[in-house]
Each structure stands twice: as structure tokens, then as C-alpha cells.
Scaffold this motif. Structure first.
Motif, PDB file in Angstrom:
ATOM      1  N   ASP A  20       0.840  -1.197   0.000  1.00 22.76           N
ATOM      2  CA  ASP A  20       0.000   0.000   0.000  1.00 22.76           C
ATOM      3  C   ASP A  20       0.879   1.253   0.000  1.00 22.76           C
ATOM      4  O   ASP A  20       2.084   1.181   0.267  1.00 22.76           O
ATOM      5  CB  ASP A  20      -0.941  -0.013   1.211  1.00 22.76           C
ATOM      6  CG  ASP A  20      -0.175  -0.051   2.523  1.00 22.76           C
ATOM      7  OD1 ASP A  20       0.242   1.023   2.999  1.00 22.76           O
ATOM      8  OD2 ASP A  20       0.030  -1.168   3.053  1.00 22.76           O
ATOM      9  N   MET A  21       0.272   2.391  -0.292  1.00 24.71           N
ATOM     10  CA  MET A  21       1.023   3.644  -0.431  1.00 24.71           C
ATOM     11  C   MET A  21       1.719   4.049   0.862  1.00 24.71           C
ATOM     12  O   MET A  21       2.847   4.531   0.830  1.00 24.71           O
ATOM     13  CB  MET A  21       0.096   4.762  -0.915  1.00 24.71           C
ATOM     14  CG  MET A  21      -0.276   4.629  -2.368  1.00 24.71           C
ATOM     15  SD  MET A  21      -1.439   5.879  -2.978  1.00 24.71           S
ATOM     16  CE  MET A  21      -0.809   7.380  -2.330  1.00 24.71           C
ATOM     17  N   GLU A  22       1.067   3.864   1.988  1.00 24.94           N
ATOM     18  CA  GLU A  22       1.670   4.271   3.261  1.00 24.94           C
ATOM     19  C   GLU A  22       2.938   3.461   3.554  1.00 24.94           C
ATOM     20  O   GLU A  22       3.970   4.012   3.936  1.00 24.94           O
ATOM     21  CB  GLU A  22       0.684   4.107   4.412  1.00 24.94           C
ATOM     22  CG  GLU A  22       1.283   4.517   5.748  1.00 24.94           C
ATOM     23  CD  GLU A  22       0.342   4.285   6.917  1.00 24.94           C
ATOM     24  OE1 GLU A  22       0.844   4.312   8.055  1.00 24.94           O
ATOM     25  OE2 GLU A  22      -0.863   4.082   6.708  1.00 24.94           O
ATOM     26  N   THR A  23       2.878   2.155   3.352  1.00 22.83           N
ATOM     27  CA  THR A  23       4.054   1.309   3.588  1.00 22.83           C
ATOM     28  C   THR A  23       5.163   1.649   2.599  1.00 22.83           C
ATOM     29  O   THR A  23       6.336   1.736   2.976  1.00 22.83           O
ATOM     30  CB  THR A  23       3.675  -0.180   3.480  1.00 22.83           C
ATOM     31  OG1 THR A  23       2.629  -0.448   4.424  1.00 22.83           O
ATOM     32  CG2 THR A  23       4.863  -1.072   3.759  1.00 22.83           C
ATOM     33  N   THR A  24       4.803   1.864   1.353  1.00 30.43           N
ATOM     34  CA  THR A  24       5.795   2.246   0.345  1.00 30.43           C
ATOM     35  C   THR A  24       6.469   3.555   0.739  1.00 30.43           C
ATOM     36  O   THR A  24       7.687   3.694   0.652  1.00 30.43           O
ATOM     37  CB  THR A  24       5.149   2.358  -1.041  1.00 30.43           C
ATOM     38  OG1 THR A  24       4.615   1.080  -1.397  1.00 30.43           O
ATOM     39  CG2 THR A  24       6.145   2.802  -2.092  1.00 30.43           C
ATOM     40  N   PHE A  25       5.677   4.518   1.214  1.00 29.29           N
ATOM     41  CA  PHE A  25       6.236   5.799   1.649  1.00 29.29           C
ATOM     42  C   PHE A  25       7.179   5.608   2.834  1.00 29.29           C
ATOM     43  O   PHE A  25       8.297   6.144   2.842  1.00 29.29           O
ATOM     44  CB  PHE A  25       5.115   6.773   2.026  1.00 29.29           C
ATOM     45  CG  PHE A  25       5.622   8.080   2.563  1.00 29.29           C
ATOM     46  CD1 PHE A  25       6.130   9.045   1.716  1.00 29.29           C
ATOM     47  CD2 PHE A  25       5.603   8.337   3.932  1.00 29.29           C
ATOM     48  CE1 PHE A  25       6.626  10.243   2.214  1.00 29.29           C
ATOM     49  CE2 PHE A  25       6.093   9.529   4.436  1.00 29.29           C
ATOM     50  CZ  PHE A  25       6.599  10.483   3.575  1.00 29.29           C
ATOM     51  N   ARG A  26       6.755   4.838   3.835  1.00 33.64           N
ATOM     52  CA  ARG A  26       7.583   4.618   5.028  1.00 33.64           C
ATOM     53  C   ARG A  26       8.904   3.924   4.668  1.00 33.64           C
ATOM     54  O   ARG A  26       9.959   4.303   5.175  1.00 33.64           O
ATOM     55  CB  ARG A  26       6.816   3.801   6.069  1.00 33.64           C
ATOM     56  CG  ARG A  26       5.689   4.578   6.734  1.00 33.64           C
ATOM     57  CD  ARG A  26       4.883   3.738   7.735  1.00 33.64           C
ATOM     58  NE  ARG A  26       5.731   3.076   8.691  1.00 33.64           N
ATOM     59  CZ  ARG A  26       5.615   1.789   9.028  1.00 33.64           C
ATOM     60  NH1 ARG A  26       4.703   1.028   8.472  1.00 33.64           N
ATOM     61  NH2 ARG A  26       6.431   1.250   9.923  1.00 33.64           N
TER      62      ARG A  26
END
Length: 189
Positions: A20-26
Motif C-alpha cells: 500500500d502507499m503508506e508502507t511504500t512511503f515509510r
């Protein structure tokens, strides 16, 4: 496989799913913080981002004819630029922090540019497969400059006791160059 496809020395698991986008960002932020720690020579901070069971390697690359593309990368039992554990990385850092590291006197100045970060969940929970491209500039002394380009294939785990919440368990570094003309590979990728 067409004759122009590149055979990589690893395969992303077929059941790996895009994150997901949040995990990719982190995870992207984690990789950027790692690069910054290396560039700022905060090696103890960088070591804290590595798992105790770390496997850190860079297989050799060969120029091959199209019919031999499957042999472009060194196999497990062939030449590698390096193949290190966390214990060995700690020894390398310890040596850099003394005045006995002749290959790094004066110390290298590096700039790591990390791009094209792609994240997928691994088979196990809280583990990720992270691919990224890198460009590393190295300057040392007055006229010693080098550029390194390639891709990294990382296995990164969540670890609540790690400072950034993640740790690198495995890194495979794939240089674009087949011949590395550097006098030494004393820097980290």
C-alpha cells in the motif's frame, strides 16, 4: 524470454503483492534516511538499520552474447565484489573510525541518490521486498572521483526495537558496470 531480456540473480516471489502507499512511503523514507546516514558518515546509525543476520552482497556481472543472457550474473558459487555479514560490516566501520584505514585517508565524500523504489509484501508477515535504483558519487582527495550505478534488491523487516522501525536483512547490489575501475570499494551501497 526474448534474447534482449535481462536475467537477474534473484526472482521476486510470484505471490508477492504490491504494498500500500503508506508502507511504500515509510520504506522509501527509511531508504533515504539510510543513504543520508552513510553520506554524513554516521556509520553507527547506519549499522543500527542492519539486521543481525544480514547478508550483504554484490555478484559480479559479465558481458554476454544474447544467447548467454542467463549467465550475465555470477551464480552463488562464483565471483562477487563482496559478500558480507553484519559482523564484518561492524569491523569495516570500526576500521573507518580509526586512523588505520589507509584506503579511506582522507575519507571519501559520498552522495547516494535512491530512486524508483518499489515495495512488495513478502511471503512472511511484516517483511518486504524492496527494489530501488541507486547512483552513488564518490569523491576523495583533490582529483579522485567515481560514479556507481545500479539496482538494489532488499529484504526489509519491521522491527519495533530498531531505531527506524525497519531493518535490512538482505541486500543484493547489482552494479550496471561489468568492470569496476575503483581502486577500492571501501564505501557502502
Amino acid at each position: 524470454m526474448s534474447s534482449f531480456e535481462m536475467t537477474m540473480p534473484y526472482q521476486r516471489p510470484s505471490d508477492a503483492q504490491a504494498s500500500d502507499m503508506e508502507t511504500t512511503f515509510r520504506l522509501s523514507q527509511f531508504l533515504y534516511a539510510e543513504a543520508q546516514a552513510i553520506d554524513e558518515r554516521r556509520f553507527d546509525d547506519w549499522l543500527a538499520m542492519l539486521a543481525e543476520d544480514l547478508h550483504y552482497e554484490a555478484p559480479a556481472r559479465y558481458n554476454r552474447l544474447p544467447r548467454e543472457r542467463t549467465k550475465e550474473w555470477a551464480s552463488e558459487d562464483e565471483a562477487k565484489h563482496f559478500e558480507d555479514t553484519k559482523e564484518y560490516m561492524q569491523l569495516r566501520v570500526k576500521r573507518l573510525q580509526t586512523d588505520k584505514s589507509w584506503s579511506e585517508d582522507p575519507p571519501s565524500r559520498t552522495r547516494h541518490l535512491i530512486t524508483n523504489v518499489q515495495v512488495a509484501h513478502s511471503v512472511s508477515a511484516n517483511a518486504y521486498i524492496v527494489d530501488s535504483n541507486f547512483s552513488v558519487y564518490r569523491a576523495r582527495a583533490a582529483d579522485d572521483e567515481e560514479f556507481f550505478f545500479g539496482t538494489r534488491h532488499d529484504h526489509i523487516r519491521e522491527n519495533s526495537s530498531a531505531p527506524a522501525g525497519f531493518e535490512i536483512a538482505r541486500r543484493t547490489i547489482l552494479f550496471d558496470q561489468t568492470l569496476i575501475l575503483s581502486a577500492n570499494l571501501g564505501i557502502f551501497f
